[in-house]
Design a protein around this motif. Sequence first.
Motif, PDB file in Angstrom:
ATOM      1  N   SER A  15      -7.100  -8.265  -0.703  1.00 35.75           N
ATOM      2  CA  SER A  15      -7.116  -9.472   0.130  1.00 35.75           C
ATOM      3  C   SER A  15      -7.157  -9.159   1.623  1.00 35.75           C
ATOM      4  N   ALA A  16      -7.077  -7.888   1.980  1.00 39.98           N
ATOM      5  CA  ALA A  16      -6.846  -7.502   3.375  1.00 39.98           C
ATOM      6  C   ALA A  16      -8.135  -7.230   4.138  1.00 39.98           C
ATOM      7  N   LEU A  17      -8.070  -7.512   5.434  1.00 44.27           N
ATOM      8  CA  LEU A  17      -9.090  -6.976   6.329  1.00 44.27           C
ATOM      9  C   LEU A  17      -9.031  -5.458   6.251  1.00 44.27           C
ATOM     10  N   PRO A  18     -10.160  -4.787   6.148  1.00 43.74           N
ATOM     11  CA  PRO A  18     -10.139  -3.319   6.017  1.00 43.74           C
ATOM     12  C   PRO A  18      -9.313  -2.653   7.117  1.00 43.74           C
ATOM     13  N   GLY A  19      -8.481  -1.718   6.705  1.00 41.34           N
ATOM     14  CA  GLY A  19      -7.704  -0.934   7.660  1.00 41.34           C
ATOM     15  C   GLY A  19      -6.425  -1.576   8.144  1.00 41.34           C
ATOM     16  N   THR A  20      -6.049  -2.749   7.588  1.00 38.10           N
ATOM     17  CA  THR A  20      -4.865  -3.450   8.122  1.00 38.10           C
ATOM     18  C   THR A  20      -3.622  -3.315   7.242  1.00 38.10           C
ATOM     19  N   VAL A  21      -3.736  -2.695   6.054  1.00 43.66           N
ATOM     20  CA  VAL A  21      -2.560  -2.544   5.197  1.00 43.66           C
ATOM     21  C   VAL A  21      -1.634  -1.502   5.796  1.00 43.66           C
ATOM     22  N   LYS A  22      -0.388  -1.897   6.042  1.00 41.96           N
ATOM     23  CA  LYS A  22       0.588  -0.995   6.682  1.00 41.96           C
ATOM     24  C   LYS A  22       1.917  -1.041   5.942  1.00 41.96           C
ATOM     25  N   VAL A  23       2.576   0.109   5.827  1.00 39.95           N
ATOM     26  CA  VAL A  23       3.960   0.160   5.358  1.00 39.95           C
ATOM     27  C   VAL A  23       4.842   0.064   6.598  1.00 39.95           C
ATOM     28  N   GLU A  24       5.395  -1.122   6.816  1.00 46.06           N
ATOM     29  CA  GLU A  24       6.197  -1.352   8.018  1.00 46.06           C
ATOM     30  C   GLU A  24       7.564  -0.664   7.920  1.00 46.06           C
ATOM     31  N   GLU A  25       8.113  -0.609   6.703  1.00 48.20           N
ATOM     32  CA  GLU A  25       9.394   0.068   6.488  1.00 48.20           C
ATOM     33  C   GLU A  25       9.395   0.670   5.095  1.00 48.20           C
ATOM     34  N   LEU A  26       9.761   1.945   5.000  1.00 50.12           N
ATOM     35  CA  LEU A  26       9.842   2.641   3.728  1.00 50.12           C
ATOM     36  C   LEU A  26      11.293   3.026   3.465  1.00 50.12           C
ATOM     37  N   PHE A  27      11.790   2.668   2.279  1.00 44.56           N
ATOM     38  CA  PHE A  27      13.149   3.024   1.843  1.00 44.56           C
ATOM     39  C   PHE A  27      14.240   2.410   2.723  1.00 44.56           C
ATOM     40  N   GLY A  28      14.044   1.182   3.160  1.00 43.56           N
ATOM     41  CA  GLY A  28      15.119   0.501   3.891  1.00 43.56           C
ATOM     42  C   GLY A  28      16.270   0.200   2.938  1.00 43.56           C
TER      43      GLY A  28
END
Length: 416
Positions: A278-291
């Motif tokens: 569903s995303a615009l190419p290149g916009t998927v980001k992991v904002e926080e990992l293992f919070g």
Amino acid sequence: MRRPDLLFKQKALAWASSFDVCCVLDSNGYTDQYQKFDLLIAAGAKRQLRASSGVAFNSLKNFYEEHQDWMFGLLGYDLKNEVENLYSENPDALDFPDLFFFVPEYLIAIKDHQPEVLLGSPEILQQILQQELHPSTASFERKIESRISKQVYLEKIEELQRHIHLGNIYEVTFCQEFFAEHAAIDPVAVYEKLIKISPTPFAGFFKIGKQYILSASPERFLSKKGQTLISQPIKGTARRSNHPEADQRIKSLLKEDLKEQTENVMIVDLVRNDLTKSALPGTVKVEELFGIYSFPQVHQMISTITCKLQPDLHFIDAIRNTFPMGSMTGAPKISAMELIEQQECCKRGAYSGSIGYISPDGDFDFNVVIRSILYQAEKQYLSFQVGGAITYSSVPEKEYEECILKASAIIETLKG
């Protein structure tokens, strides 16, 4: 953590529950950058949609396009059969619809302790304040039974691990049901006790006629704010301690636990893949990992993944592209869901589905229906399910203990 006025919440819930259809979504004072409201109270149905798997998402899209209004609803887990070539043939004693949405007659929102009537007359607030609270009890005398014995549970975990050893899957969320028959309860009283014991950021009270979802969910499935999609899967659980130093140590150990990190990162990768559709190419980001986030009974490991929605894609398609949530399925997703159907002993239905809202401008926020009591008042059938992620390194006995820990708030709620 800020708490909206408790008396108003109690009166508003009592008022809303007098309607045949209602939905109350409560953050219980937890705040984050993605939420728009502290509390939403939707009561009465001006229009409603009930749809079965196969046509459900298109029906919801048409329902939204026709009304473009506030709507609240349920996405049942078995919509998986529409998203993929799957089936659900396990017994179902609850009979929740696969999909149910309604446009409310009345809608009240609270933000920063300020109630605002979004649908209906402003006089509703005065009616709620004048609502009388009648004494009620959450006491529960019926025996809670397990759908499978501990021994059968352990054997099923070993069978799932055999599939992991063969390379058929990497991870699967396996769930078991606890239930009570001839269970006469006051759903409002039980819900109020549940969220008093376990206040969580995605709690909800959902009534569809004689069917109730009483949810103390800590997990967000998917949210849309503007053009940003947000998913926050939970994988990783540790018991709280009453001693602050020990509790902090448990929290630190969870943060560094390699097994829990492995479970979490597998689901993060799955969610990233789902969002890419569903995303615009290149916009998927992991904002926080293992919070690491703390709730009354447990610490949880939560990751946050975001993306920008393709401008030409309908937001309902974005929901479909990520459903069911990876935290309740496994990886690879289709193989995991096939094994879930084979190994679990009842249909999930509303459990591990989602409840939430869609706003007139197409923003939305949906939870994951976990840590929840499902109740069919006509049949007097009460059910709750609990589960955990099974991986190569899982110890079956410890997985069983984690299930009991996750069920602890519900079991405490239902004690006489």
